[in-house]
Design an enzyme around this catalytic site. Structure first.
Site, PDB file in Angstrom:
ATOM      1  N   THR A  15       0.132   4.794 -20.558  1.00 37.74           N
ATOM      2  CA  THR A  15       0.717   5.100 -21.868  1.00 37.74           C
ATOM      3  C   THR A  15      -0.369   5.217 -22.941  1.00 37.74           C
ATOM      4  O   THR A  15      -0.491   6.245 -23.611  1.00 37.74           O
ATOM      5  CB  THR A  15       1.707   3.975 -22.259  1.00 37.74           C
ATOM      6  N   LYS A 107      -4.384  -7.692 -25.116  1.00 32.97           N
ATOM      7  CA  LYS A 107      -4.172  -9.000 -25.764  1.00 32.97           C
ATOM      8  C   LYS A 107      -4.208 -10.137 -24.753  1.00 32.97           C
ATOM      9  O   LYS A 107      -4.650 -11.244 -25.077  1.00 32.97           O
ATOM     10  CB  LYS A 107      -2.852  -9.034 -26.531  1.00 32.97           C
ATOM     11  N   GLY A 136       0.195  -3.281 -32.166  1.00 31.52           N
ATOM     12  CA  GLY A 136      -0.021  -1.851 -31.880  1.00 31.52           C
ATOM     13  C   GLY A 136      -0.679  -1.058 -32.985  1.00 31.52           C
ATOM     14  O   GLY A 136      -1.888  -1.162 -33.209  1.00 31.52           O
ATOM     15  N   ILE A 138      -0.407  -1.241 -36.236  1.00 31.12           N
ATOM     16  CA  ILE A 138      -0.604  -1.858 -37.563  1.00 31.12           C
ATOM     17  C   ILE A 138      -2.028  -2.423 -37.632  1.00 31.12           C
ATOM     18  O   ILE A 138      -2.377  -3.283 -36.818  1.00 31.12           O
ATOM     19  CB  ILE A 138       0.397  -3.018 -37.809  1.00 31.12           C
ATOM     20  N   GLY A 189      13.229   2.129 -22.521  1.00 33.28           N
ATOM     21  CA  GLY A 189      11.787   2.142 -22.262  1.00 33.28           C
ATOM     22  C   GLY A 189      11.006   1.174 -23.137  1.00 33.28           C
ATOM     23  O   GLY A 189       9.781   1.222 -23.156  1.00 33.28           O
ATOM     24  N   ASP A 203       4.041 -13.023 -24.697  1.00 32.45           N
ATOM     25  CA  ASP A 203       3.328 -11.892 -25.319  1.00 32.45           C
ATOM     26  C   ASP A 203       3.070 -12.203 -26.806  1.00 32.45           C
ATOM     27  O   ASP A 203       1.963 -11.993 -27.314  1.00 32.45           O
ATOM     28  CB  ASP A 203       4.181 -10.624 -25.158  1.00 32.45           C
ATOM     29  N   LYS A 207      -0.614 -12.861 -29.015  1.00 28.71           N
ATOM     30  CA  LYS A 207      -0.955 -12.183 -30.271  1.00 28.71           C
ATOM     31  C   LYS A 207      -1.183 -13.210 -31.391  1.00 28.71           C
ATOM     32  O   LYS A 207      -2.091 -13.059 -32.210  1.00 28.71           O
ATOM     33  CB  LYS A 207       0.160 -11.199 -30.642  1.00 28.71           C
ATOM     34  N   GLY A 304       3.796   1.669 -28.307  1.00 32.55           N
ATOM     35  CA  GLY A 304       4.043   3.100 -28.124  1.00 32.55           C
ATOM     36  C   GLY A 304       2.734   3.858 -28.003  1.00 32.55           C
ATOM     37  O   GLY A 304       1.691   3.415 -28.485  1.00 32.55           O
TER      38      GLY A 304
HETATM   39  P1  NAP Z   1      -0.033   1.417 -18.261  1.00 30.07           P
HETATM   40  O1  NAP Z   1       0.819   2.504 -18.766  1.00 30.07           O
HETATM   41  O2  NAP Z   1       0.450   0.553 -17.143  1.00 30.07           O
HETATM   42  O3  NAP Z   1      -1.422   2.077 -17.797  1.00 30.07           O
HETATM   43  C1  NAP Z   1      -2.433   1.353 -17.148  1.00 30.07           C
HETATM   44  C2  NAP Z   1      -3.479   2.342 -16.678  1.00 30.07           C
HETATM   45  O4  NAP Z   1      -4.576   1.635 -16.124  1.00 30.07           O
HETATM   46  C3  NAP Z   1      -3.003   3.300 -15.597  1.00 30.07           C
HETATM   47  O5  NAP Z   1      -3.556   4.577 -15.783  1.00 30.07           O
HETATM   48  C4  NAP Z   1      -3.554   2.685 -14.294  1.00 30.07           C
HETATM   49  O6  NAP Z   1      -3.875   3.652 -13.305  1.00 30.07           O
HETATM   50  C5  NAP Z   1      -4.831   2.047 -14.794  1.00 30.07           C
HETATM   51  N1  NAP Z   1      -5.155   0.859 -14.019  1.00 30.07           N
HETATM   52  C6  NAP Z   1      -4.451  -0.317 -13.975  1.00 30.07           C
HETATM   53  N2  NAP Z   1      -5.051  -1.176 -13.136  1.00 30.07           N
HETATM   54  C7  NAP Z   1      -6.129  -0.540 -12.648  1.00 30.07           C
HETATM   55  C8  NAP Z   1      -7.138  -0.897 -11.708  1.00 30.07           C
HETATM   56  N3  NAP Z   1      -7.136  -2.091 -11.095  1.00 30.07           N
HETATM   57  N4  NAP Z   1      -8.105  -0.001 -11.418  1.00 30.07           N
HETATM   58  C9  NAP Z   1      -8.094   1.217 -12.012  1.00 30.07           C
HETATM   59  N5  NAP Z   1      -7.173   1.626 -12.896  1.00 30.07           N
HETATM   60  C10 NAP Z   1      -6.195   0.745 -13.210  1.00 30.07           C
HETATM   61  O7  NAP Z   1      -0.461   0.425 -19.437  1.00 30.07           O
HETATM   62  P2  NAP Z   1      -0.389   0.720 -21.017  1.00 30.07           P
HETATM   63  O8  NAP Z   1       1.004   0.525 -21.486  1.00 30.07           O
HETATM   64  O9  NAP Z   1      -1.092   1.978 -21.307  1.00 30.07           O
HETATM   65  O10 NAP Z   1      -1.203  -0.544 -21.585  1.00 30.07           O
HETATM   66  C11 NAP Z   1      -2.606  -0.581 -21.515  1.00 30.07           C
HETATM   67  C12 NAP Z   1      -3.115  -1.763 -22.349  1.00 30.07           C
HETATM   68  O11 NAP Z   1      -2.734  -1.576 -23.705  1.00 30.07           O
HETATM   69  C13 NAP Z   1      -2.572  -3.142 -21.962  1.00 30.07           C
HETATM   70  O12 NAP Z   1      -3.552  -4.107 -22.166  1.00 30.07           O
HETATM   71  C14 NAP Z   1      -1.414  -3.346 -22.950  1.00 30.07           C
HETATM   72  O13 NAP Z   1      -1.133  -4.706 -23.163  1.00 30.07           O
HETATM   73  C15 NAP Z   1      -2.009  -2.720 -24.179  1.00 30.07           C
HETATM   74  N6  NAP Z   1      -1.010  -2.273 -25.150  1.00 30.07           N
HETATM   75  C16 NAP Z   1      -0.047  -1.420 -24.776  1.00 30.07           C
HETATM   76  C17 NAP Z   1       0.879  -0.986 -25.716  1.00 30.07           C
HETATM   77  C18 NAP Z   1       1.955  -0.015 -25.329  1.00 30.07           C
HETATM   78  O14 NAP Z   1       2.725   0.374 -26.208  1.00 30.07           O
HETATM   79  N7  NAP Z   1       2.046   0.424 -24.089  1.00 30.07           N
HETATM   80  C19 NAP Z   1       0.809  -1.460 -27.034  1.00 30.07           C
HETATM   81  C20 NAP Z   1      -0.227  -2.330 -27.400  1.00 30.07           C
HETATM   82  C21 NAP Z   1      -1.134  -2.727 -26.439  1.00 30.07           C
HETATM   83  P3  NAP Z   1      -2.749   4.591 -12.595  1.00 30.07           P
HETATM   84  O15 NAP Z   1      -2.257   5.463 -13.717  1.00 30.07           O
HETATM   85  O16 NAP Z   1      -3.462   5.326 -11.540  1.00 30.07           O
HETATM   86  O17 NAP Z   1      -1.710   3.632 -12.106  1.00 30.07           O
HETATM   87  N1  HSE Z   2       5.629  -5.616 -24.843  1.00 28.40           N
HETATM   88  C1  HSE Z   2       5.054  -5.496 -26.146  1.00 28.40           C
HETATM   89  C2  HSE Z   2       6.197  -5.510 -27.198  1.00 28.40           C
HETATM   90  C3  HSE Z   2       4.243  -4.223 -26.237  1.00 28.40           C
HETATM   91  O1  HSE Z   2       7.380  -5.430 -26.838  1.00 28.40           O
HETATM   92  O2  HSE Z   2       5.910  -5.641 -28.384  1.00 28.40           O
HETATM   93  C4  HSE Z   2       3.183  -4.235 -27.273  1.00 28.40           C
HETATM   94  O3  HSE Z   2       2.255  -5.246 -27.096  1.00 28.40           O
END
Ligand code: NAP
Ligand code: HSE
Length: 433
Positions: A15, A107, A136, A138, A189, A203, A207, A304
């Site tokens: 994402t 985090k 995120g 902010i 989602g 979580d 933070k 997001g």
């Molecule tokens: P995600 O959609 O699950 O994506 C994770 C990515 O990392 C995927 O591309 C995955 O590869 C790759 N990956 C995971 N483990 C791996 C490994 N062992 N070796 C190589 N590649 C690996 O996660 P996300 O939602 O983008 O979140 C990423 C980070 O941002 C997390 O720390 C999360 O807490 C933080 N975050 C997310 C959001 C949000 O809205 N999603 C908001 C704030 C912070 P594949 O694609 O091949 O599986």
């Molecule tokens: N799972 C987290 C939330 C995503 O619902 O706020 C962002 O860290």
């Protein structure tokens, strides 16, 4: 002569990683104007190269081998958006030891190993930024470390988990029971397929650990933060709170008075007048009170693809600006305040209690005497008749009391035969007294 672009190794193309690719491509000209350098994503680490991607990337950039980024001397900066502790921890450590700057959204990792990684970054003259890890899109970490750096922060209260805020908003607006509201959050989602970390408050605790560390300039460990999630919250609790002029939210609370602090995460009642009370749905907000500035609040999307990518790429811009000025790794302030926790006698708030009582003469007098003996006065009391079983329900809000006083009251109530059940108990924030 035009300078070489900054070469970035992106670890993760889910994402957030996809958003980073999109933003770097679509905002290339703005980024160039602000930094004087192009940004080139040279390699992208994924788990599975064969997987279909939501964003178009040259397949030649993809790798499943972290060393192709970490050992590439040409890569200046690593963006870690894989999530989880390993291999993210080892990768970030190795990147810093190789002299690469790091931007992460992780985090979980920063709450657990942030102090150690920041110290390595400082020793190596590298930047390590993690704005996206809290709330995120902010820019609240930057607000704490830059905009409010001259002030002494006394309170940080946050709605820092979008999933639980969405669930509680659905329960409040539509009377949807917790399990159905959670299922809806998953359908939309917002919640993960395994929503444990969100629903159990973990979580939000991660933070809050980061916010308290930056706001109070002190080390604190994640397991020192008392955490309670929202699984036991009922629509009845929310309705009673509403009748009394409050809303129920999962709140991270960090307060500091006279050098002592408290940090906790729990479902709590907020007075309808509190700035956080109107933060609904998946939105996040962080309320910060500083001794000099007074009340401030930062509001926006806490998660997001594009909001989170904005925070990541903005960190990247700061690293590039630092590179131009030759000041990487020099802006970090090591924690300089001694860690001193408040005792239960020094933690104050009002409290909401919902009790099932025997519907008999004298029970109410017995109940009020328990509060009187603990020197706690009652602000509001609501009696709700129950049609069967000879029981009555009492909902009450106390005036401000210490945690110690409240624990004494709960012990005494537990010993009273007429008190059939403590249905719920929440901390109350805001409002008078
Ligand atoms: P995600 O959609 O699950 O994506 C994770 C990515 O990392 C995927 O591309 C995955 O590869 C790759 N990956 C995971 N483990 C791996 C490994 N062992 N070796 C190589 N590649 C690996 O996660 P996300 O939602 O983008 O979140 C990423 C980070 O941002 C997390 O720390 C999360 O807490 C933080 N975050 C997310 C959001 C949000 O809205 N999603 C908001 C704030 C912070 P594949 O694609 O091949 O599986
Ligand atoms: N799972 C987290 C939330 C995503 O619902 O706020 C962002 O860290």
């Amino acid at each position: 002569m035009e300078q070489e672009p900054i070469r970035v190794g992106l670890m993760g193309l889910g994402t957030v990683g996809s958003g980073v690719v999109r933003l770097v491509k679509n905002h290339q000209e703005d980024l160039w104007q602000q930094t004087g350098r192009g940004i080139s994503i040279e390699r992208i680490l994924v788990r599975d190269k064969g997987k279909e991607r939501s964003v178009q990337v040259d397949s030649g950039l993809l790798t499943e081998r972290p060393e192709e980024i970490l050992q590439d001397k040409g890569i200046d900066l690593v963006v870690e958006v894989m999530g989880g502790i390993e291999p993210a921890y080892t990768c970030i450590r190795e990147a810093l030891e190789e002299g690469k700057h790091v931007v992460t959204a992780n985090k979980d990792l920063m709450a657990l190993h942030g102090a150690e990684l920041l110290s390595i970054a400082g020793d190596k003259g590298c930047d390590l930024f993690y704005e996206a890890s809290v709330a995120g899109g902010i820019p609240v970490l930057r607000a704490l470390t830059e905009g409010l750096s001259a002030d002494r922060i006394s309170t940080i209260m946050g709605i820092v988990n979008g999933t639980t805020n969405y669930i509680l908003t659905e329960m409040a607006r539509k009377g949807t029971p917790f399990a159905d509201a959670l299922a809806k959050a998953q359908d939309q989602g917002y919640a993960e397929s395994d929503p444990t970390a969100d629903v159990e408050g973990l979580d939000a605790a991660r933070k809050m650990a980061i916010l308290a560390y930056l706001g109070f300039h002190t080390h604190l460990a994640l397991d020192e933060i008392p955490v309670q999630g929202i699984r036991d919250v009922t629509t009845e609790d929310i309705q009673f709170a509403d009748q009394l002029g409050y809303v129920l939210k999962l709140i991270g609370i960090a307060k500091r008075n006279e050098g002592k602090m408290e940090v906790s995460v729990q479902p709590a009642l907020l007075s309808g007048e509190h700035p956080l009370a109107s933060v609904d749905g998946v939105f996040n907000a962080v309320y910060i009170h500083g001794e000099a500035v007074g009340e401030t609040m930062f509001y926006g999307p806490g998660a997001g693809e594009m909001p989170t990518a904005t925070a990541v790429v903005s960190d990247l811009v700061t690293v590039v600006k630092h590179m131009e000025l030759g000041v990487n790794g020099r802006g970090m302030v090591a924690p300089y305040c001694e860690k001193r926790w408040k005792s239960p006698r020094e933690i104050f708030s009002k409290h909401f209690l919902r009790l099932r009582l025997a519907d008999e003469a004298g029970v109410m007098a017995g109940l009020t005497s328990v509060f009187a003996e603990a020197a706690v006065s009652l602000e509001k009391v609501l009696q709700v008749p129950i049609s069967q079983g000879g029981e009555a329900e009492i909902v009450l809000i106390t005036h401000t009391a210490s945690q110690h006083q409240l624990e004494t009251i709960l012990r005494r109530l537990d010993e009273m035969p007429a008190v059939r059940q403590l249905m719920s108990h929440y901390r109350v924030e805001g409002g008078n007294g």
